[in-house]
Structure formats: structure tokens, C-alpha cells
Motif scaffolding. Sequence first.
Motif, PDB file in Angstrom:
ATOM      1  N   ALA A   1      18.074  -1.286 -35.748  1.00  0.00           N
ATOM      2  CA  ALA A   1      18.737  -2.140 -34.778  1.00  0.00           C
ATOM      3  C   ALA A   1      17.684  -2.834 -33.917  1.00  0.00           C
ATOM      4  O   ALA A   1      16.552  -2.365 -33.778  1.00  0.00           O
ATOM      5  CB  ALA A   1      19.673  -1.309 -33.908  1.00  0.00           C
TER       6      ALA A   1
ATOM      7  N   ARG B   1      23.415   4.070 -34.225  1.00  0.00           N
ATOM      8  CA  ARG B   1      23.798   3.656 -32.880  1.00  0.00           C
ATOM      9  C   ARG B   1      25.285   3.343 -32.855  1.00  0.00           C
ATOM     10  O   ARG B   1      25.870   2.958 -33.871  1.00  0.00           O
ATOM     11  CB  ARG B   1      22.989   2.450 -32.428  1.00  0.00           C
ATOM     12  CG  ARG B   1      23.166   1.206 -33.257  1.00  0.00           C
ATOM     13  CD  ARG B   1      22.403   0.034 -32.645  1.00  0.00           C
ATOM     14  NE  ARG B   1      22.379  -1.130 -33.515  1.00  0.00           N
ATOM     15  CZ  ARG B   1      23.328  -2.058 -33.531  1.00  0.00           C
ATOM     16  NH1 ARG B   1      24.386  -1.927 -32.761  1.00  0.00           N
ATOM     17  NH2 ARG B   1      23.221  -3.097 -34.342  1.00  0.00           N
ATOM     18  N   PRO B   2      25.920   3.482 -31.696  1.00  0.00           N
ATOM     19  CA  PRO B   2      27.360   3.226 -31.590  1.00  0.00           C
ATOM     20  C   PRO B   2      27.692   1.782 -31.920  1.00  0.00           C
ATOM     21  O   PRO B   2      26.854   0.885 -31.786  1.00  0.00           O
ATOM     22  CB  PRO B   2      27.676   3.549 -30.129  1.00  0.00           C
ATOM     23  CG  PRO B   2      26.544   4.378 -29.649  1.00  0.00           C
ATOM     24  CD  PRO B   2      25.352   3.927 -30.416  1.00  0.00           C
ATOM     25  N   PRO B   3      28.927   1.541 -32.341  1.00  0.00           N
ATOM     26  CA  PRO B   3      29.336   0.179 -32.680  1.00  0.00           C
ATOM     27  C   PRO B   3      29.562  -0.667 -31.444  1.00  0.00           C
ATOM     28  O   PRO B   3      29.724  -0.151 -30.331  1.00  0.00           O
ATOM     29  CB  PRO B   3      30.651   0.397 -33.435  1.00  0.00           C
ATOM     30  CG  PRO B   3      31.199   1.660 -32.835  1.00  0.00           C
ATOM     31  CD  PRO B   3      29.996   2.517 -32.549  1.00  0.00           C
ATOM     32  N   SER B   4      29.561  -1.944 -31.643  1.00  0.00           N
ATOM     33  CA  SER B   4      29.912  -2.876 -30.578  1.00  0.00           C
ATOM     34  C   SER B   4      31.207  -3.566 -30.966  1.00  0.00           C
ATOM     35  O   SER B   4      31.544  -3.685 -32.134  1.00  0.00           O
ATOM     36  CB  SER B   4      28.797  -3.902 -30.366  1.00  0.00           C
ATOM     37  OG  SER B   4      28.559  -4.629 -31.564  1.00  0.00           O
ATOM     38  N   GLY B   5      31.923  -4.019 -29.994  1.00  0.00           N
ATOM     39  CA  GLY B   5      33.173  -4.719 -30.275  1.00  0.00           C
ATOM     40  C   GLY B   5      34.208  -3.808 -30.892  1.00  0.00           C
ATOM     41  O   GLY B   5      34.406  -2.664 -30.466  1.00  0.00           O
ATOM     42  N   THR B   6      34.844  -4.299 -31.949  1.00  0.00           N
ATOM     43  CA  THR B   6      35.935  -3.548 -32.581  1.00  0.00           C
ATOM     44  C   THR B   6      35.480  -2.745 -33.787  1.00  0.00           C
ATOM     45  O   THR B   6      36.302  -2.137 -34.468  1.00  0.00           O
ATOM     46  CB  THR B   6      37.047  -4.517 -33.010  1.00  0.00           C
ATOM     47  OG1 THR B   6      36.517  -5.467 -33.941  1.00  0.00           O
ATOM     48  CG2 THR B   6      37.629  -5.240 -31.806  1.00  0.00           C
ATOM     49  N   ASP B   7      34.196  -2.743 -34.083  1.00  0.00           N
ATOM     50  CA  ASP B   7      33.694  -1.958 -35.215  1.00  0.00           C
ATOM     51  C   ASP B   7      33.968  -0.480 -35.003  1.00  0.00           C
ATOM     52  O   ASP B   7      33.896   0.023 -33.878  1.00  0.00           O
ATOM     53  CB  ASP B   7      32.182  -2.175 -35.392  1.00  0.00           C
ATOM     54  CG  ASP B   7      31.842  -3.589 -35.789  1.00  0.00           C
ATOM     55  OD1 ASP B   7      32.729  -4.273 -36.321  1.00  0.00           O
ATOM     56  OD2 ASP B   7      30.689  -4.003 -35.551  1.00  0.00           O
ATOM     57  N   LYS B   8      34.261   0.226 -36.088  1.00  0.00           N
ATOM     58  CA  LYS B   8      34.518   1.650 -36.013  1.00  0.00           C
ATOM     59  C   LYS B   8      33.313   2.479 -36.449  1.00  0.00           C
ATOM     60  O   LYS B   8      33.051   3.541 -35.909  1.00  0.00           O
ATOM     61  CB  LYS B   8      35.726   2.020 -36.877  1.00  0.00           C
ATOM     62  CG  LYS B   8      37.042   1.447 -36.378  1.00  0.00           C
ATOM     63  CD  LYS B   8      38.195   1.904 -37.255  1.00  0.00           C
ATOM     64  CE  LYS B   8      39.520   1.343 -36.750  1.00  0.00           C
ATOM     65  NZ  LYS B   8      40.652   1.778 -37.600  1.00  0.00           N
TER      66      LYS B   8
ATOM     67  N   TRP C   1      29.377   3.475 -37.046  1.00  0.00           N
ATOM     68  CA  TRP C   1      28.088   3.302 -36.403  1.00  0.00           C
ATOM     69  C   TRP C   1      27.111   2.648 -37.381  1.00  0.00           C
ATOM     70  O   TRP C   1      27.206   2.833 -38.597  1.00  0.00           O
ATOM     71  CB  TRP C   1      27.548   4.648 -35.955  1.00  0.00           C
ATOM     72  CG  TRP C   1      28.284   5.265 -34.798  1.00  0.00           C
ATOM     73  CD1 TRP C   1      29.624   5.219 -34.535  1.00  0.00           C
ATOM     74  CD2 TRP C   1      27.693   6.032 -33.747  1.00  0.00           C
ATOM     75  NE1 TRP C   1      29.913   5.907 -33.388  1.00  0.00           N
ATOM     76  CE2 TRP C   1      28.744   6.423 -32.882  1.00  0.00           C
ATOM     77  CE3 TRP C   1      26.397   6.432 -33.444  1.00  0.00           C
ATOM     78  CZ2 TRP C   1      28.529   7.194 -31.733  1.00  0.00           C
ATOM     79  CZ3 TRP C   1      26.163   7.206 -32.315  1.00  0.00           C
ATOM     80  CH2 TRP C   1      27.230   7.573 -31.463  1.00  0.00           C
ATOM     81  N   THR C   2      26.150   1.917 -36.845  1.00  0.00           N
ATOM     82  CA  THR C   2      25.094   1.340 -37.658  1.00  0.00           C
ATOM     83  C   THR C   2      24.005   2.385 -37.876  1.00  0.00           C
ATOM     84  O   THR C   2      23.542   3.010 -36.926  1.00  0.00           O
ATOM     85  CB  THR C   2      24.481   0.118 -36.955  1.00  0.00           C
ATOM     86  OG1 THR C   2      25.510  -0.851 -36.733  1.00  0.00           O
ATOM     87  CG2 THR C   2      23.377  -0.505 -37.798  1.00  0.00           C
TER      88      THR C   2
END
Length: 522
Positions: A77, A442-449, A451-452
Motif C-alpha cells: 500500500a 490494511r483495512p479497506p476504505s470505502g465500501t470494500d469488505k 483487506w488489501t
Amino acid sequence: MHRRLPLTLILLFLLAGCDTEEPTATFPPPQPTDVSEETATPLATEPTTPTLAATEPPTEEPTKASTDTPEVTMTPAAGTTDAVGLELVAEGFTSPVALVSPPDDSGRLFVVDQIGLIHVIAEDGTLLEEPFLDLQASIVTLETEFDERGLLGLAFHPDYAENGRFFVYYSAPLRPEAPQDWDHTSHISELTVSADNPDVADPDSERILLQVDEPQFNHNAGGILFGPDGFLYIPLGDGGAANDNELGHVEDWYDVNEGGNGQDLAENLLGSILRIDVDNEGDNGQPYAIPADNPFVGVEGMESTAEVWAYGFRNPFRMSFDRGGDNELFVGDAGQDLWEEVSIVTAGGNYGWNVKEGTHCFSTANPGESLDECPDTTPDGEPLIDPIIEYQNANAPGGLGLVVIGGFIYRGSDLPQFEGLYIFGDWSTSFEQGDGTLLAARPPSGTDKMWTMWEVAVASNEGGRLGAFLLAFGEDADGELYVLTTDNTGPTGNTGRVYRIVTAPEQPAGPGAASPTPSPTP
């Protein structure tokens, strides 16, 4: 009769997937059973002396789960670095499966060796010669080529500095009243530290709190820990073998798949994470109490299984509470043939096994191929909760590795680029040679469920991998993280090592796999 499985079956299962006078809770009630597995001869395990590191059916039609594969990002990221160093802390262990820091401000680290020993690393980095605890005579005889039994977990009471109480999870020989053809009995026991020496436990203080009979040798989980609420959390696998449908695996509500213990809430404790109160006694002299706010307390049919806090797991091998943020519980659940997963686990949650493997529909008839559809709720309308991290098992084309190894949300100070990231890994890409992988998410941003996630390279090693089998992560009192490895697939030899994750060295790596950064002289 205590039977062993042939090594070929043992490997397939991974790839496919002492009496006391105190009262002891037992589960399940013994029932005679039969099994036809071939018996294998147990192999002796020779303990070695570790050393300090050198200074160098539904009532209505359920909704259907999506079979779309979530996108997995395997690049760092923005604002992160994808390389770290490893500083050797101690070596000479056989199979180090846990590293725990006691809540006593001593700065010590306790290393759990699967063969039945707990060792102490002093604050100055000295590995003490005498073990803190020796349970080798209490555990089953281990298969040295591969085994998932042994001494698997250690948790210190939150008030350990005042009361000296700690807890262990280990695989004991099958108790006489258990089903005769099951494999072993898991013990969760309480002990205390010696009154004379803070670096040695009192072995005569053992009090068995809970016994759980296990039908097969594998899927034992074992990484017990205390939550921020002061209760003891106990992960239990589904009982072992593959598919959650063999001997000792009960029928559940989902008729498409045979089995299994993961979805059962009434007949046994397997495939669940338990939550118990070790500071109070329960009914009828039970050596622990069940917290009143456990999610299934008072539920009809669950009078004997109210310890269950969450369920639907295959083998929740490693788990940890985030020491910051919302103190969430992160659980790495080892998959079978196709998908490895990590979930954030909450009270009463159902995490899907064996209806699903990760976000995908699982088939007991053909575990190498996901079904096109399956329920995403139970008959009662409770959701099957998807993981936050998923990656393909190395059995599938393009797969990353064979077994997810759960880790920690980083809350230390030495590696600020990892603050708030989940640091975890994978055991190996193959059995032939240890090839474990460090990972971050890392945690998602927005509406993603989802993690990246991406790979974290070991800067000193060509190719960036560990060059060993990854067994576990550990966390010290300051939130710094440790990696536990071995060169062997089973509990044998003395190749077990403990490394601290540190900043990558500035100099470029030379040709070939270099040695990790040695720890400083104590």
C-alpha cells in the motif's frame, strides 16, 4: 486404543487441510465408536537444549452465497515498505509454536515448544537453561515427521504479577472414558509459578479445567489467550481429518455437505472458540464459570455447550486481540484445499465452515472444486460471516501457500510504517523445503469488505522469503513482533528459531540467502 495414521494420510490432511483431585469439565460424553484407519508406529521425540542466539436443512430457501473471487492485492500500500530485517533472538528449539509476554513488567519472553517444554528468555536476552515448565510426560507421543498435537498454547492470567496463575493447552493421551477409537484428549489446565523461583513453574499445581476428546490427530488450534474482558478464550478445531465429516463429526443443518462439527452448536464444542471465566466456579463444582453474556447462555439445546462464543471454524490455528483500536479478535483459520482465511471474530458469529471455505462454497464430495452456490445464512437467518482476508491455497494454480499463520495488528514503535497493519504469514509453499512467507494487510476504505494484502520481504534473503517453515508470531510487552520458525515439517531436531522483526538493513543483500541480522550480545 490409541491409533496413529500413516504419514501419507497425515500429509494429505494438512494439504486438504494427568488426573487431579479437582473437578474437571469433560466433553463430549463417551460413546463407543469404531474406526478402520491403519495403525502407524509412533516415533520418539528427543528433546534438545535451545541456545541463546549467537552474537552473529432450512425451513425456507436460504439466500445464495456469491462465488465471485474477491480481488487480492499483492503489492504494498502507499506509504509502506515491503521489506524487513530479522534479528535472531534464540535458537535450538524443536518446534516453537508460541511466544508470550507475561503481564508482570519483567521484560521476559516465554517460548512454547510443541514437544512439551516452555522456555524463558530473560529481559537481557539470556535464554535460561532450565525450562519454566516440562510437560513432556503429560502429552501424547508425537509423530516426528508431522504432527498437530503437543503443547500448543500458553496464557498468563491478567493478574499474573499478583497471583502467579497461568494456563496451558496440550494434547494428552486419550482418557479411558473417551470413545475408544478416538485419538487424544485436549487439556486446558491451570498452574502456578513456583513460590521460590519466578522462572520456574510448580508442576504439582496443575488443575485440569476442561477436557475435550478429539477424534483425529489434527485441527487442534490451541492458541489460548485472555481477552481485554479478563476471560479466557479457547480455540478448538473441528476434530480433524478432512471435510469435517469423518469419525466423530456430527451431522448439521446443511444437507448438501456431510458433517459437521463446525456448524453444530448442541452436540460438542469442536469447531468453535470458547469463552470461560477462570476466576469463578460454575455449577456443580465445575472448575470454571460461563460468563453470563456468552451469546448462547440460556439457549434451548445448548445447556452443555454454552462455553461457545463463536463457531464455524475448521482450524483456528492462531489468533490475537488487537491491543489498540477496538480490541478486535483476529483469527487465522487454516483452509483445506483451496482457500486460506483471516476473520475478525465477534460474539455469536458463525464463520461458515463447512458450508464455506473462505468466501467460497465448499463441497465435501469434491473439495478441490467450489460449488456454484450455497447458503449464506443458517435456517434461523443468522449470517455466515465472510473473512476479511482470503488467499488461494498453494494446492490451486497460483496459490500463495499451504496454511495461513495468524499474526497481530502492529502497535509497536520500531516499525512505524506498519502501525495499524495486520502482520501475518503462511507456513510454506511446499513440504519439501521450508518456504514461509511474511504478509501484511490494511483495512479497506470505502465500501470494500476485504483487506488489501501484500508480501513483506525478508531483506537479507534472496527471494524475500523466510527460508523455513513459519510456525507462529509473537508479541512482546512493547508491541514488537517476533517470528517463530523451524526447518522441519514435524517436531524433531533443534532447528527451531525465534526472530524479532526489525528495520531492514540498509546494505543490499548479496548473492544467495544471507543470514538474518544477529542479536546484540546481552
